[in-house]
Enzyme design. Structure first.
Site, short mmCIF file in Angstrom:
data_model
loop_
_atom_site.label_atom_id
_atom_site.label_comp_id
_atom_site.label_asym_id
_atom_site.label_seq_id
_atom_site.Cartn_x
_atom_site.Cartn_y
_atom_site.Cartn_z
N ASP A 94 -18.47 34.98 -10.71
CA ASP A 94 -18.96 34.55 -9.51
C ASP A 94 -18.42 35.70 -8.62
OD1 ASP A 94 -19.43 32.94 -7.36
OD2 ASP A 94 -17.21 33.10 -6.99
N TYR A 148 -18.23 35.79 -4.37
CA TYR A 148 -17.45 35.29 -3.31
C TYR A 148 -16.33 34.71 -3.69
CZ TYR A 148 -21.70 37.26 -1.20
OH TYR A 148 -22.52 38.26 -0.74
#
Length: 216
Positions: free
Chosen positions: A9, A11
């Site tokens: 991922d 952020y």
């Protein structure tokens, strides 16, 4: 154990989502932490509600809308800071351990990729700003599907592209809801619990919990 692909991922996992507000903390004022936390919370809330409604708007639009709501809700922030905060979001700091960890994983011969809600332009800007382009093979954005995590089709972007079974993919995220979705899909999951938060999804446990990417 080595895996065929290590997928991250973006952020909160590779890039510090609170760096944008922190960069302008003095101008934002004493509520800067509240501004940053609400901005992030609303950004995610908007992605989930739009996915459920089938009314896609890209992540940059949601980021703008979330900031506008936050500034109006909290008040007291100079409105001219809006553009500075948005500009800063395109150049978020990566966490200190990220470059070395990604380089080491790539050195093992595995695919190294990002799978994110972010729009392609946002993600490319973040990667370029952090000088990670040489250690990231692919950037998978939900924009290709016009929906958001935790839809199973999002995680399937990786397995389809690499022609892999889910269990040979190691997926890392700091977002517990994202880890839950990836676990349900069949990935080997690692929750990067930077804030030491309690677990939320006991029926969808990660394979591993780490305080940072450093021990990966």
């Amino acid at each position: 154990m080595s895996h065929a692909a290590y997928v991250f991922d973006a952020y909160g996992t590779l890039f510090d989502v609170h760096a944008a507000v922190r960069r302008h903390a003095g101008d934002v004022g004493p509520d800067y932490q509240r501004v940053s936390e609400m901005w992030r919370a609303k950004q995610l809330e908007y992605s989930w509600t739009r996915a459920l409604m089938g009314a896609y708007a890209d992540f940059w639009q949601l980021t703008e809308q979330a900031l506008d709501y936050t500034l109006e809700r909290i008040g007291g922030v100079d409105p001219t800071l809006r553009q500075k905060l948005l500009d800063a979001y395109w150049k978020l700091d990566c966490y200190p351990e990220v470059p070395a960890v990604l380089k080491a994983l790539k050195g093992r011969g595995a695919h190294v990729a990002i799978l994110s809600n972010g729009s392609p332009d946002m993600l490319r800007s973040a990667v370029d700003n952090a000088a990670l382009g040489t250690v990231i093979d692919d950037i998978f954005s939900v924009d290709a599907l016009r929906t958001y995590k935790t839809a199973p089709a999002v995680y399937d972007l990786v397995t389809t592209a690499y022609r892999l079974y889910p269990d040979v993919v190691s997926f890392q995220s700091s977002n517990r809801w994202d880890v839950a979705g990836a676990t349900r899909f069949g990935f080997r999951t690692v929750w990067i619990n930077r804030a030491g938060l309690p677990d939320e999804y006991p029926d969808l446990k990660p394979s591993l919990i780490l305080p940072s990417l450093e021990s990966l």
